[in-house]
Design a protein around this motif. Structure first.
Motif, PDB file in Angstrom:
ATOM      1  N   ASP A 140       7.709  17.302 -64.825  1.00  0.00           N
ATOM      2  CA  ASP A 140       8.825  17.132 -63.891  1.00  0.00           C
ATOM      3  C   ASP A 140       8.298  16.658 -62.543  1.00  0.00           C
ATOM      4  OD1 ASP A 140      10.386  18.246 -65.863  1.00  0.00           O
ATOM      5  OD2 ASP A 140      10.452  20.250 -64.948  1.00  0.00           O
TER       6      ASP A 140
ATOM      7  N   GLY B 118      18.009  20.897 -54.313  1.00  0.00           N
ATOM      8  CA  GLY B 118      19.074  20.892 -55.321  1.00  0.00           C
ATOM      9  C   GLY B 118      20.171  19.913 -54.954  1.00  0.00           C
TER      10      GLY B 118
ATOM     11  N   CYS C 126      19.181  15.927 -59.374  1.00  0.00           N
ATOM     12  CA  CYS C 126      18.316  16.872 -60.103  1.00  0.00           C
ATOM     13  C   CYS C 126      19.127  17.992 -60.750  1.00  0.00           C
ATOM     14  CB  CYS C 126      17.253  17.437 -59.165  1.00  0.00           C
ATOM     15  SG  CYS C 126      17.932  18.311 -57.737  1.00  0.00           S
ATOM     16  N   LYS C 127      20.420  17.808 -60.795  1.00  0.00           N
ATOM     17  CA  LYS C 127      21.321  18.823 -61.370  1.00  0.00           C
ATOM     18  C   LYS C 127      21.072  20.191 -60.761  1.00  0.00           C
ATOM     19  CE  LYS C 127      21.626  16.230 -65.714  1.00  0.00           C
ATOM     20  NZ  LYS C 127      20.595  15.892 -66.700  1.00  0.00           N
ATOM     21  N   GLN C 128      20.902  20.203 -59.465  1.00  0.00           N
ATOM     22  CA  GLN C 128      20.739  21.441 -58.666  1.00  0.00           C
ATOM     23  C   GLN C 128      19.446  22.216 -58.958  1.00  0.00           C
ATOM     24  OE1 GLN C 128      22.983  21.422 -56.367  1.00  0.00           O
ATOM     25  NE2 GLN C 128      24.298  19.970 -57.444  1.00  0.00           N
ATOM     26  N   THR C 129      18.512  21.610 -59.713  1.00  0.00           N
ATOM     27  CA  THR C 129      17.295  22.359 -60.046  1.00  0.00           C
ATOM     28  C   THR C 129      16.130  22.038 -59.108  1.00  0.00           C
ATOM     29  OG1 THR C 129      16.460  20.620 -61.505  1.00  0.00           O
ATOM     30  CG2 THR C 129      17.896  22.286 -62.502  1.00  0.00           C
TER      31      THR C 129
ATOM     32  N   SER D 221       9.291  16.572 -58.356  1.00  0.00           N
ATOM     33  CA  SER D 221      10.206  17.172 -57.390  1.00  0.00           C
ATOM     34  C   SER D 221      11.224  16.110 -56.978  1.00  0.00           C
ATOM     35  CB  SER D 221       9.440  17.673 -56.169  1.00  0.00           C
ATOM     36  OG  SER D 221       8.727  16.621 -55.563  1.00  0.00           O
ATOM     37  N   CYS D 222      12.468  16.531 -56.845  1.00  0.00           N
ATOM     38  CA  CYS D 222      13.568  15.575 -56.646  1.00  0.00           C
ATOM     39  C   CYS D 222      13.359  14.738 -55.385  1.00  0.00           C
ATOM     40  CB  CYS D 222      14.905  16.322 -56.564  1.00  0.00           C
ATOM     41  SG  CYS D 222      16.302  15.203 -56.369  1.00  0.00           S
TER      42      CYS D 222
ATOM     43  N   TRP E 236      14.171  19.654 -59.614  1.00  0.00           N
ATOM     44  CA  TRP E 236      13.151  18.956 -60.413  1.00  0.00           C
ATOM     45  C   TRP E 236      13.793  17.947 -61.357  1.00  0.00           C
ATOM     46  CZ3 TRP E 236       8.112  19.723 -59.285  1.00  0.00           C
ATOM     47  CH2 TRP E 236       7.786  20.879 -58.558  1.00  0.00           C
TER      48      TRP E 236
ATOM     49  N   ARG F  35       5.656  21.812 -67.740  1.00  0.00           N
ATOM     50  CA  ARG F  35       6.327  22.866 -68.515  1.00  0.00           C
ATOM     51  C   ARG F  35       5.862  22.760 -69.953  1.00  0.00           C
ATOM     52  NH1 ARG F  35      11.204  21.603 -69.475  1.00  0.00           N
ATOM     53  NH2 ARG F  35      11.263  19.679 -68.254  1.00  0.00           N
TER      54      ARG F  35
END
Ligand code: PHE
Length: 346
Positions: free
Chosen positions: A265, A275, A279-282, A267-268, A284, A251
């Motif tokens: 980032d 999510g 990963c706070k639902q993101t 991937s979780c 990532w 990013r």
């Protein structure tokens, strides 16, 4: 009293004394007193002169018999005393190896050290050199040489502990970019280095912040180093640390010493991207900062930025360890609580 009787008495006395002898010294004294040069037997035999030839013969035989018998008995007694002494020693010196011992607690390498060494191994495998830096750094290397001149607003993000106006506890390991670049001989090939260590910021300590933490700086500079190399390198490293099916994403971001700058980032690794709470639902997880080294930084090191370019990255070791081991409070690293530390024993 005849010599026979005297001999017989000596025999009796010798036998009784042998029975009573309790150690080798006493036994030896007895031997000397009976058959020694000035002993009892010699004394008796001195009187043989007055005897007839036949009597001499008889006494001589008896005396020899006695001498042999006595010598044998002394040897027997000696052997018996030695055996008894050995048995007594064995009995008194027994060692019970079944008794429980004193358990010794053996420590483990600190989880941050383990994380650092794991990363070092990965980078060394890719041809990087590990460079050590000093925690006390000059304002010049910590800021100015990485494109953060005095009064640059980005210095605010890294307020620190100053020793003098020009000397501080380094706020990041990025000063090592300048220090290694200016000494590297580019005619011998690309610069590929990592530099791990402690850094300091004027932060209020909480679950995710500490006034002292650890980074691992990385830099590659050469004639043909591109952003694709940066992405490829970080992908390999992150997959080695977090699993082969991890993806990364870059990013746009801002650092004064890189242009363009990116936030990387992963991937979780808990939910695989769907999510979750990690990963706070993101899907990532932000993992490190990086970018293409700013030409100003290259030129300031005496290297021609039109010929050489490359990338740099900064990895937070605590962050990596927290993600990898599910640690939720950064303070655990520094408190020295064995219950925390021993969970990461290798
Ligand atoms: N020095 C930056 C920091 O501490 C991290 C970084 C290093 C970013 C190298 C880009 C390149 O936040």
């Amino acid at each position: 009293m005849t010599l026979q009787t005297e001999l017989e008495e000596l025999r009796q006395h010798a036998r009784a004394s042998l029975l009573k002898a309790t150690d080798e010294r006493v036994l030896n004294e007895l031997r000397v007193s009976v058959v020694g040069k000035k002993g009892a037997l010699t004394a008796i035999l001195k009187n043989m002169k007055e005897l007839t030839v036949d009597e001499k013969k008889e006494i001589g035989q008896l005396a020899n018999q006695f001498r042999d018998e006595f010598a044998r008995k002394v040897e027997e007694k000696k052997a018996a005393l030695e055996a008894a002494a050995m048995n007594a020693a064995l009995a008194s010196e027994t060692l019970d190896v079944t008794l429980p011992g004193t358990a010794r607690k053996i420590g483990t390498r600190h989880v941050l050290t383990q994380t650092q060494e794991e990363l070092e191994d990965i980078f060394i495998g890719m041809g990087y050199t590990v460079v050590e830096g000093n925690e006390v750094e000059t304002d010049y290397y910590n800021f100015e040489r990485v494109n953060l001149p005095k009064n640059h607003p980005a210095r605010d993000m890294q307020d620190s502990f100053y020793i003098t106006d020009e000397l501080l506890l380094r706020t990041h390991t990025s000063g090592m970019q300048a220090r290694t670049m200016e000494t590297h001989d580019f005619t011998k090939g690309d610069l590929r280095m990592i530099s791990p260590g402690a850094v300091y910021r004027r932060d209020t300590d909480d679950a995710t912040h500490s006034h002292q933490f650890h980074q691992l700086e990385g830099m590659v500079i050469g004639a043909h180093v591109s952003m694709a190399d940066l992405k490829g390198t970080l992908e390999v490293v992150i997959q080695k640390m977090f699993g082969a099916d991890r993806k990364i994403r870059l990013r746009p971001s801002y650092f004064p010493f890189t242009e363009p700058s990116v936030e990387v980032d992963v991937s979780c690794f808990k939910c695989g991207g769907a999510g979750c709470n990690v990963c706070k639902q993101t899907g990532w997880i932000e993992i490190l900062g990086a970018g293409m080294t700013h030409p100003n930084v290259i030129d300031a090191s005496g290297v021609d930025s039109r010929r050489y370019q490359g990338f740099a990255f900064g990895i937070g070791l605590e962050r990596i360890a927290m993600l990898k081991y599910g640690i939720t409070d950064i303070r655990g690293f520094y408190q020295g609580d064995v219950r925390f530390l021993e969970q990461f024993g290798k």
